[in-house]
Write a protein that holds these residues in place. Sequence first.
Motif, short mmCIF file in Angstrom:
data_model
loop_
_atom_site.label_atom_id
_atom_site.label_comp_id
_atom_site.label_asym_id
_atom_site.label_seq_id
_atom_site.Cartn_x
_atom_site.Cartn_y
_atom_site.Cartn_z
N VAL A 47 0.85 -1.19 0.00
CA VAL A 47 0.00 0.00 0.00
C VAL A 47 0.89 1.23 0.00
O VAL A 47 1.66 1.46 0.93
N ALA A 48 0.78 2.05 -1.05
CA ALA A 48 1.62 3.25 -1.14
C ALA A 48 1.05 4.39 -0.31
O ALA A 48 1.79 5.13 0.34
N ARG A 49 -0.27 4.56 -0.29
CA ARG A 49 -0.89 5.67 0.43
C ARG A 49 -2.37 5.41 0.57
O ARG A 49 -2.98 4.72 -0.24
N THR A 50 -2.97 5.97 1.61
CA THR A 50 -4.43 6.02 1.71
C THR A 50 -4.82 7.48 1.76
O THR A 50 -4.12 8.32 2.34
N LEU A 51 -5.95 7.83 1.15
CA LEU A 51 -6.38 9.22 1.14
C LEU A 51 -7.88 9.29 0.92
O LEU A 51 -8.51 8.35 0.42
N PHE B 165 -1.49 12.50 -8.13
CA PHE B 165 -0.85 11.90 -6.95
C PHE B 165 0.66 11.98 -7.12
O PHE B 165 1.22 11.44 -8.07
N ASP B 166 1.32 12.69 -6.21
CA ASP B 166 2.78 12.86 -6.23
C ASP B 166 3.27 13.35 -7.60
O ASP B 166 4.27 12.86 -8.14
N VAL C 271 -7.28 3.80 -1.82
CA VAL C 271 -6.02 3.15 -1.46
C VAL C 271 -5.15 3.12 -2.72
O VAL C 271 -5.58 2.58 -3.75
N VAL C 272 -3.95 3.69 -2.65
CA VAL C 272 -3.04 3.69 -3.80
C VAL C 272 -2.15 2.46 -3.71
O VAL C 272 -1.44 2.27 -2.71
N GLN D 274 3.50 0.71 -7.95
CA GLN D 274 4.64 1.62 -7.92
C GLN D 274 4.77 2.33 -9.25
O GLN D 274 4.49 1.76 -10.31
N SER E 261 0.90 2.42 -10.86
CA SER E 261 0.08 2.70 -9.69
C SER E 261 -1.38 2.90 -10.09
O SER E 261 -1.67 3.42 -11.18
N GLY F 125 -5.34 3.96 -8.08
CA GLY F 125 -6.12 4.26 -6.89
C GLY F 125 -7.33 3.36 -6.85
O GLY F 125 -8.09 3.27 -7.82
#
Length: 768
Positions: free
Chosen positions: A508-512, A530-531, A559-560, A563, A567, A569
Amino acid sequence: MTSIDPGRLSLIELFQEEARGQAQILSDGLIALERSPRDPVTLEASMRAAHSLKGAARVVGVPVGVTLAHVMEDCFVAAQEGRVVLDAGYIDMLLRGVDLILQIGQARNIDAQTVLEREVDAFVDGLNARLAGTGAAFEVAKIAPQDDAFALSQELMLAKPPVEEPEPAAPEPAPAPAPSRTNDARMLRVRADTLDRLLSHSGESLVESRWLKPFSQSMLRVKRIQHDASRALERLNETLGETQAAQLDTRAHAALDEVRRLTAEAHRQLSERLADLENFDRRSTYLAQQIYDEALACRMRPFVDATGGFARMVRDVARALGKDVRLVIAGETTQVDRDILDLLDAPLGHLLRNAIDHGIEASALRRALGKPEVGTITLEARHSAGSLFISVSDDGAGVDIDALRRAVVRKHLASGETAARLTEAELLEFLFLPGFSMRDAVTDVSGRGVGLDAVQDVVRQVRGSARVTQEAHAGTRFTLQLPLTLSVIRSLIVEVAGEPYGLPLAHVARTLVLPASAIDMLEGQQHFSFDGRRVGLVTAHQILQTAPFEAAGDALNVVVIGQGAGSYGVVVDRFLGERMLVVQPLDKRLGKVRNIAAGALMENGDPLLIADLDDWLRSVEKLVSSGELGPVGAGASRVSVASPKRVLVVDDSLTVRELERKLLASRGYDVSVAIDGMDGWNAVRGADFDLVITDIDMPRLDGIELVTLIKRDAQLSGLPVMIVSYKDRAEDRQRGLDAGADYYLAKGSFQDQALIDAVRDLIGEAKS
């Protein structure tokens, strides 16, 4: 030569087990002696290992083992006494002797034993030939197996190195010492599946013990209610007052007093029981945690258990390549899950050979660069941030980035222009691609392009990741990030269609929380920023093929995963927090369940499924390539636009892709896109299209190769293909048509109507 008595085979197996341990001591000792040939401690340890093997071989009745161990023991004694110096030549021969030791007991018939005996005789003759000029040569007679009792009595004595005095007669066998009742190091053999079941049961008990916590909290609420009832009764007394109380008869007074007494008694009893419950909860949870920790520890082994043969392998490969390399191992005591440790041998072997062949320079070049002539490779294991990190680093030349860039272009993985724009980190990722190698010729060590690809596969199997960094002329470092154990996964718990799922945090790279206003449309698909890059959006409902997604409001829980460019979402219904999940493997009869890796229990005992996020990514890519990716938003559901004529646009230029997509979509065609030839090839094999429009210059697989693959495929050969390219020379057109293209259109000259007309010529109007 007589065959081995079948009745002694169990003893032979014990001997083989001891031989493996003693051979490892000898191998490590010989490699150390190559650096310090007169080190007395190492010489003594090596001599003792050979001596122990000789005794063990004599007890089990393996004379060839006695002969082999005896000659090696005498060689070490000669080195101790200064009669020989164990240089590289001696080390080579003695390591060959170690290899022969490991073969003893595996020969179960006369012919195989005869071959082994000949090899041992050749080994002894070769060792004697080297020793002939030193005055330390010796003759070794074959030592027949002695009577077991006599042999055992001999080996119970710690024999000293040979001296000039005649050896004394063997004493009577001494009684074996009684086993100590307080021996804390006593070892037992337990089946691996038994330990797995023990860990599973202990994990369940840990879950069950935590069930008391919510029950205790509910009892606290009861206590508060009872306390509130007591206060209400007191307020009732105050409200009645003395005047109204005087009007109550005797029976009412008695009843009121009884209510007060019972309420006070209930309050006291509840307080006492609640205190007992809290103590029991604390003790049971602690005990369950201790049992689980001990069961988990049974699965753990020190990292050194996986490194036994690496020093020998590094030495042999380095000598074969004419290099001088030493291996340094750090973190030998780092605890590693047994299953992970068993998988590490091949990947680490690949990385070490890669470091020797590609990283470490020849001694002359290192000397010219001002480096130590002996190259150093460091193998390190450590725990950090809840993960196991294993790195293989060298002090060699590092990766030649320019050569890597040329190799990428030469293998048609990217065009020259694209490769020129790639960063160093992006270029290094190509090293992990299947079949990729910077060697032009295949050797015994490298050149086939399977090493790093195999490393990546194993790392993915255990839900880990691999990365490479380098510094020119200072070395390269490969780092593997792995879970501490395969039995426990730290996971993000999410809800999808009313069901909980565990998403391993390692992937999991990120949650938002994403506002609906942040979603944009690009190439017919929904994206968000994102980024600094555009990331596609998909619902977990569509991946898992559950009920359609219904957005609860204007914000989406995302949830992202994945990589870089891979990637996505993933929209879920709710975040339920993070948990340590005890992995419960699925029944093997189920086979591989799509998008699911395993099961687990939540703290309240409810079951959940642990997601296979690599599968999720593959599912998303399939949805994208087939044009079935559904919209995300209020009232969104899994839909796919059905059009009679479907067109696939393949181009690595975002501008061209979007231009062609919009142009064709405006005429009613159902358009899907692919970012390069390989992506296009995967798309046409996974979905039905009426037409493919492709560029020529693309990474991984160019347009000419794509056309060739389509036309050679029996099921796809009838699919019309149009090439749209900036290349407008006659020879370029002929090359495309020769490959099988049905139409060739130059980007620099076509107008909107020209493209539409060409499409209509090939497949007709959008709707029949």
